[in-house]
Design a protein around this motif. Sequence first.
Motif, PDB file in Angstrom:
ATOM      1  N   ALA A 157      -3.639  59.043  58.032  1.00  0.00           N
ATOM      2  CA  ALA A 157      -5.076  58.777  58.011  1.00  0.00           C
ATOM      3  C   ALA A 157      -5.784  59.494  59.163  1.00  0.00           C
ATOM      4  CB  ALA A 157      -5.328  57.276  58.083  1.00  0.00           C
ATOM      5  N   ILE A 158      -5.146  59.541  60.323  1.00  0.00           N
ATOM      6  CA  ILE A 158      -5.734  60.282  61.453  1.00  0.00           C
ATOM      7  C   ILE A 158      -5.890  61.748  61.092  1.00  0.00           C
ATOM      8  CG2 ILE A 158      -5.380  61.001  63.846  1.00  0.00           C
ATOM      9  CD1 ILE A 158      -3.742  58.389  64.195  1.00  0.00           C
ATOM     10  N   TYR A 159      -4.856  62.307  60.501  1.00  0.00           N
ATOM     11  CA  TYR A 159      -4.898  63.710  60.101  1.00  0.00           C
ATOM     12  C   TYR A 159      -6.019  63.953  59.089  1.00  0.00           C
ATOM     13  CZ  TYR A 159      -3.269  68.082  57.979  1.00  0.00           C
ATOM     14  OH  TYR A 159      -3.177  69.362  57.484  1.00  0.00           O
ATOM     15  N   LEU A 160      -6.096  63.110  58.066  1.00  0.00           N
ATOM     16  CA  LEU A 160      -7.138  63.265  57.058  1.00  0.00           C
ATOM     17  C   LEU A 160      -8.523  63.076  57.661  1.00  0.00           C
ATOM     18  CD1 LEU A 160      -5.621  61.405  53.965  1.00  0.00           C
ATOM     19  CD2 LEU A 160      -5.684  63.856  54.416  1.00  0.00           C
ATOM     20  N   PRO A 207       3.823  63.377  73.463  1.00  0.00           N
ATOM     21  CA  PRO A 207       2.811  62.492  74.072  1.00  0.00           C
ATOM     22  C   PRO A 207       3.183  61.025  73.911  1.00  0.00           C
ATOM     23  CG  PRO A 207       2.006  63.387  72.009  1.00  0.00           C
ATOM     24  CD  PRO A 207       3.284  64.104  72.307  1.00  0.00           C
ATOM     25  N   PRO A 208       2.775  60.196  74.843  1.00  0.00           N
ATOM     26  CA  PRO A 208       3.066  58.757  74.740  1.00  0.00           C
ATOM     27  C   PRO A 208       2.332  58.138  73.556  1.00  0.00           C
ATOM     28  CG  PRO A 208       1.524  59.182  76.536  1.00  0.00           C
ATOM     29  CD  PRO A 208       1.998  60.517  76.053  1.00  0.00           C
ATOM     30  N   THR A 209       2.905  57.066  73.052  1.00  0.00           N
ATOM     31  CA  THR A 209       2.311  56.366  71.905  1.00  0.00           C
ATOM     32  C   THR A 209       2.183  54.884  72.219  1.00  0.00           C
ATOM     33  OG1 THR A 209       4.479  55.981  70.878  1.00  0.00           O
ATOM     34  CG2 THR A 209       3.316  58.005  70.268  1.00  0.00           C
ATOM     35  N   ALA A 210       1.281  54.227  71.517  1.00  0.00           N
ATOM     36  CA  ALA A 210       1.136  52.773  71.587  1.00  0.00           C
ATOM     37  C   ALA A 210       1.459  52.212  70.216  1.00  0.00           C
ATOM     38  CB  ALA A 210      -0.287  52.398  72.003  1.00  0.00           C
ATOM     39  N   THR A 261      -4.298  60.619  69.647  1.00  0.00           N
ATOM     40  CA  THR A 261      -5.243  61.271  68.738  1.00  0.00           C
ATOM     41  C   THR A 261      -5.975  60.258  67.855  1.00  0.00           C
ATOM     42  OG1 THR A 261      -3.295  61.695  67.369  1.00  0.00           O
ATOM     43  CG2 THR A 261      -4.138  63.527  68.657  1.00  0.00           C
ATOM     44  N   ALA A 262      -5.399  59.070  67.676  1.00  0.00           N
ATOM     45  CA  ALA A 262      -6.087  58.033  66.901  1.00  0.00           C
ATOM     46  C   ALA A 262      -7.377  57.619  67.597  1.00  0.00           C
ATOM     47  CB  ALA A 262      -5.170  56.823  66.713  1.00  0.00           C
ATOM     48  N   LEU A 263      -7.327  57.458  68.904  1.00  0.00           N
ATOM     49  CA  LEU A 263      -8.530  57.086  69.653  1.00  0.00           C
ATOM     50  C   LEU A 263      -9.575  58.195  69.589  1.00  0.00           C
ATOM     51  CD1 LEU A 263      -9.967  55.101  71.517  1.00  0.00           C
ATOM     52  CD2 LEU A 263      -8.796  56.177  73.460  1.00  0.00           C
ATOM     53  N   ILE A 264      -9.117  59.442  69.675  1.00  0.00           N
ATOM     54  CA  ILE A 264     -10.053  60.567  69.582  1.00  0.00           C
ATOM     55  C   ILE A 264     -10.756  60.560  68.236  1.00  0.00           C
ATOM     56  CG2 ILE A 264     -10.225  63.081  69.538  1.00  0.00           C
ATOM     57  CD1 ILE A 264      -7.956  63.228  71.512  1.00  0.00           C
ATOM     58  N   ALA A 265     -10.002  60.318  67.168  1.00  0.00           N
ATOM     59  CA  ALA A 265     -10.584  60.332  65.827  1.00  0.00           C
ATOM     60  C   ALA A 265     -11.621  59.219  65.662  1.00  0.00           C
ATOM     61  CB  ALA A 265      -9.483  60.200  64.778  1.00  0.00           C
ATOM     62  N   LEU A 266     -11.325  58.023  66.159  1.00  0.00           N
ATOM     63  CA  LEU A 266     -12.262  56.912  66.012  1.00  0.00           C
ATOM     64  C   LEU A 266     -13.524  57.137  66.844  1.00  0.00           C
ATOM     65  CD1 LEU A 266      -9.828  53.857  66.024  1.00  0.00           C
ATOM     66  CD2 LEU A 266     -11.016  54.874  64.067  1.00  0.00           C
ATOM     67  N   LEU A 267     -13.350  57.626  68.058  1.00  0.00           N
ATOM     68  CA  LEU A 267     -14.520  57.922  68.891  1.00  0.00           C
ATOM     69  C   LEU A 267     -15.357  59.035  68.275  1.00  0.00           C
ATOM     70  CD1 LEU A 267     -12.981  57.743  72.493  1.00  0.00           C
ATOM     71  CD2 LEU A 267     -14.451  56.065  71.365  1.00  0.00           C
ATOM     72  N   ALA A 268     -14.694  60.021  67.692  1.00  0.00           N
ATOM     73  CA  ALA A 268     -15.423  61.112  67.053  1.00  0.00           C
ATOM     74  C   ALA A 268     -16.207  60.606  65.854  1.00  0.00           C
ATOM     75  CB  ALA A 268     -14.451  62.209  66.629  1.00  0.00           C
ATOM     76  N   ALA A 269     -15.638  59.658  65.093  1.00  0.00           N
ATOM     77  CA  ALA A 269     -16.347  59.104  63.942  1.00  0.00           C
ATOM     78  C   ALA A 269     -17.649  58.438  64.380  1.00  0.00           C
ATOM     79  CB  ALA A 269     -15.451  58.103  63.208  1.00  0.00           C
ATOM     80  N   PHE A 270     -17.572  57.659  65.425  1.00  0.00           N
ATOM     81  CA  PHE A 270     -18.770  57.000  65.941  1.00  0.00           C
ATOM     82  C   PHE A 270     -19.747  58.022  66.512  1.00  0.00           C
ATOM     83  CE2 PHE A 270     -21.070  55.033  69.498  1.00  0.00           C
ATOM     84  CZ  PHE A 270     -21.712  54.002  68.825  1.00  0.00           C
ATOM     85  N   GLY A 271     -19.228  58.975  67.272  1.00  0.00           N
ATOM     86  CA  GLY A 271     -20.083  59.962  67.911  1.00  0.00           C
ATOM     87  C   GLY A 271     -20.801  60.859  66.920  1.00  0.00           C
ATOM     88  N   LEU A 272     -20.145  61.243  65.842  1.00  0.00           N
ATOM     89  CA  LEU A 272     -20.781  62.119  64.857  1.00  0.00           C
ATOM     90  C   LEU A 272     -21.925  61.407  64.148  1.00  0.00           C
ATOM     91  CD1 LEU A 272     -17.732  63.981  63.275  1.00  0.00           C
ATOM     92  CD2 LEU A 272     -19.502  64.944  64.755  1.00  0.00           C
ATOM     93  N   ASP A 273     -21.720  60.137  63.803  1.00  0.00           N
ATOM     94  CA  ASP A 273     -22.807  59.412  63.135  1.00  0.00           C
ATOM     95  C   ASP A 273     -24.002  59.239  64.063  1.00  0.00           C
ATOM     96  OD1 ASP A 273     -21.594  59.238  60.711  1.00  0.00           O
ATOM     97  OD2 ASP A 273     -20.980  57.149  60.889  1.00  0.00           O
ATOM     98  N   VAL A 274     -23.734  58.987  65.334  1.00  0.00           N
ATOM     99  CA  VAL A 274     -24.836  58.898  66.295  1.00  0.00           C
ATOM    100  C   VAL A 274     -25.526  60.251  66.438  1.00  0.00           C
ATOM    101  CG1 VAL A 274     -25.392  58.511  68.728  1.00  0.00           C
ATOM    102  CG2 VAL A 274     -23.821  56.963  67.555  1.00  0.00           C
ATOM    103  N   HIS A 315      -2.117  67.264  66.042  1.00  0.00           N
ATOM    104  CA  HIS A 315      -1.746  65.867  65.789  1.00  0.00           C
ATOM    105  C   HIS A 315      -0.504  65.760  64.917  1.00  0.00           C
ATOM    106  CE1 HIS A 315      -1.800  61.774  64.262  1.00  0.00           C
ATOM    107  NE2 HIS A 315      -1.900  62.260  63.039  1.00  0.00           N
ATOM    108  N   TYR A 316      -0.507  66.428  63.758  1.00  0.00           N
ATOM    109  CA  TYR A 316       0.592  66.202  62.821  1.00  0.00           C
ATOM    110  C   TYR A 316       1.881  66.879  63.277  1.00  0.00           C
ATOM    111  CZ  TYR A 316       1.084  63.700  58.448  1.00  0.00           C
ATOM    112  OH  TYR A 316       1.362  62.737  57.515  1.00  0.00           O
ATOM    113  N   PHE A 317       1.776  68.030  63.916  1.00  0.00           N
ATOM    114  CA  PHE A 317       2.987  68.764  64.291  1.00  0.00           C
ATOM    115  C   PHE A 317       3.425  68.496  65.726  1.00  0.00           C
ATOM    116  CE2 PHE A 317       1.053  71.819  61.106  1.00  0.00           C
ATOM    117  CZ  PHE A 317       1.822  71.342  60.065  1.00  0.00           C
ATOM    118  N   GLY A 318       2.496  68.073  66.582  1.00  0.00           N
ATOM    119  CA  GLY A 318       2.858  67.914  67.980  1.00  0.00           C
ATOM    120  C   GLY A 318       2.768  66.506  68.524  1.00  0.00           C
ATOM    121  N   ALA A 319       2.214  65.555  67.739  1.00  0.00           N
ATOM    122  CA  ALA A 319       2.016  64.209  68.275  1.00  0.00           C
ATOM    123  C   ALA A 319       2.599  63.114  67.406  1.00  0.00           C
ATOM    124  CB  ALA A 319       0.517  63.949  68.487  1.00  0.00           C
TER     125      ALA A 319
END
Length: 379
Positions: free
Chosen positions: A72-75, A201-204, A210-223, A272-276
């Motif tokens: 989903a992050i990739y998409l 890279p570390p994961t939670a 990259t999941a956090l980047i994607a979610l922040l980008a979603a909010f930022g683009l709409d704004v 994201h998909y190949f390196g994270a």
Amino acid sequence: MRLGDRAFVLERRPTLPGLYGLVTAGVAILLALALASLLFLPGEADPASAYRIVFTYAFTNPYGLVATIHRAIYLLLCTFAFLVPLRAGLWNIGLPGQVYAGALAAFGVPFLLRAHAATAPSLAPGLVVVLMVLAATAAGAGCAGLAGVLRARFQVNEILVTMMLNSALFWLVADFIKEGGALMSATAEGESFVLPPFLQPPTAFGIPFTALIALLAAFGLDVLFARTALGFRIRAFGWSPPAARYAGIDPVRLPLLVFVVGGAFAGLAGYHYFGAVPGLYKIPSNYGYYGDLSFYGIICALIARGTALGAVPVALLFAGLSLGGRFAQGALHLPFGVDYAMLGLLMMTFVVSHVLYDFRLGERLAPRPPVPEVSAERP
């Protein structure tokens, strides 16, 4: 269409409440699942049991859920890569090529720094990871920026340019990871080297940053599109380029800007998909599959009606159905392609729901054909 003295035409609906859009989307999903149930008839379970397998694996199984989130992050990142130029009326079809460019640039960083071996690099591993992310976004931005320059300066069709770049970057990746390529693995299996543990890279809970980047980008683009002057200029250019030029909007810089930003998101998707993503950390021999998968980002953007936050649940649904469908295909011994068929049906029903949301069938009195005048004079 005309029936007797009545004419039936499609006419645009007045503005509808958002709840109506949610209802039509829900009906579209249920209709797609009902049609896709026919795909499970040759299997070893009834459709209800088959869907239980699909959704259980994709959204409740610990391993399947993590894989769903990764996809989903990739998409979502690919959706943003298409959505930003789309708001300016431009079509970025080069998502696979920009993903490949980002992956090559990301893996090129440890190769150039001699950090891809088992020994620790001269630079701090965290800094190398940051450089990989920056290189991936820059490569994707540069690849898309070429299409933006050609479109803005010379009016070259961006669809043709980005499609050609897809093919060129596909074979460029093959040159780097196969048959003695610079990034080829030590075992020469037609794939790149595997990132050493200190560059993973570390994961939670198995989810990379990259999941956090994607979610922040979603909010930022709409704004950006809803509340900023730049967003208004982008939307104005998409509504009418001639009117935007008349209003003082630069017809060269703005197309270049949206393509660069979109390409940066696609390049980040490649990292994201190949390196994270845990368990991969390499460019595999079937990298073309992931490139083809990026096209679903286009569908997610269109279904979400150009809203970044609206694309989040759509990307999650597409990711879950693709992985759950593939899992059910093996578990029930179904023919190949069940996952693709499910996504195809879902796309078609969403298209129908969009038409029903935007248009309605109107009825009007058809104009009567003119009656020819008959001359009263006798020949």
